[in-house]
Design a protein around this motif. Structure first.
Motif, PDB file in Angstrom:
ATOM      1  N   ALA A   4      39.510  34.220  42.544  1.00 59.76           N
ATOM      2  CA  ALA A   4      38.963  35.212  43.464  1.00 59.76           C
ATOM      3  C   ALA A   4      40.031  35.882  44.314  1.00 59.76           C
ATOM      4  CB  ALA A   4      37.907  34.561  44.365  1.00 59.76           C
ATOM      5  N   SER A   5      41.192  35.223  44.471  1.00 61.67           N
ATOM      6  CA  SER A   5      42.246  35.816  45.299  1.00 61.67           C
ATOM      7  C   SER A   5      42.865  37.050  44.642  1.00 61.67           C
ATOM      8  CB  SER A   5      43.344  34.786  45.586  1.00 61.67           C
ATOM      9  OG  SER A   5      44.081  34.499  44.409  1.00 61.67           O
ATOM     10  N   THR A   6      42.602  37.254  43.347  1.00 61.05           N
ATOM     11  CA  THR A   6      43.164  38.427  42.653  1.00 61.05           C
ATOM     12  C   THR A   6      42.215  39.623  42.667  1.00 61.05           C
ATOM     13  OG1 THR A   6      42.297  37.729  40.508  1.00 61.05           O
ATOM     14  CG2 THR A   6      44.499  36.939  41.110  1.00 61.05           C
TER      15      THR A   6
END
Length: 195
Positions: A4-6
């Protein structure tokens, strides 16, 4: 596996303009140079970036699929809707160079009159091109897009009403860069290249 951090969500952004040939910042976190002008507020729709290709496919005798697939032309466009009305944005929208605009100063006496800007439009002789810088910002991440040379290729109708600001919607098309440089450069923080 998903990470999700991307995921990039453009919660904020800025647009900057300068003369063609201006030097862009060397990194996505560096401050824009003094030759770049902040283009002001952008509607919440943000930035719409598109990449189109024209391709040529070559067939061969006895083959049931193309044997060559060539890109002939790539067109990159960037659509923004500006909330503000400035001389620079009017210059781009109406394709009138700033040199061909007249600013009449305010008068305080004997009868007060406001300052005003005047210009004619409709001449194809005036072509306005700029260097365009764009920042898409989210939670400390930054996607910086630098277009070395571009022009306005499409305009939205300007609506004057009591229910909405008189926005200037423009689509910028990247043009061949001076000196054979890359016409569009991207810099995106926190996206590692695989080893």
């Amino acid at each position: 596996m998903g990470d999700a951090s991307t995921i990039i969500v453009g919660t904020a952004g800025k647009a900057y303009m300068a003369d063609v040939g201006s030097t862009f910042p060397a990194g996505p976190e560096e401050v824009w140079g003094s030759d770049f002008t902040d283009m002001g507020f952008i509607t919440p729709d943000g930035l719409e970036e598109a990449l189109e290709e024209e391709r040529t496919q070559l067939d061969a005798w006895g083959e049931d699929a193309p044997v060559v697939d060539l890109a002939r032309k790539r067109t990159q466009t960037f659509k923004l809707v500006f909330r503000q009305t400035t001389a620079e944005l009017l210059s781009l929208y109406y394709q009138v160079s700033l040199a061909n605009m007249i600013s009449t100063a305010a008068v305080t006496t004997p009868a007060p009159k406001k300052q005003f800007l005047s210009f004619g439009s409709g001449s194809l002789a005036d072509t306005v091109e700029i260097a365009l810088g764009l920042d898409v910002i989210m939670s400390g991440k930054r996607h910086r897009i630098m277009i070395a040379r571009c022009g306005v290729s499409d305009r939205e109708a300007v609506k004057h009403s009591a229910e909405e600001s008189s926005n200037l919607g423009m689509t910028f098309t990247a043009l061949a860069a001076p000196g054979g440089a890359q016409s569009v450069q991207h810099m995106i923080t926190d996206v590692p290249k695989p080893a």
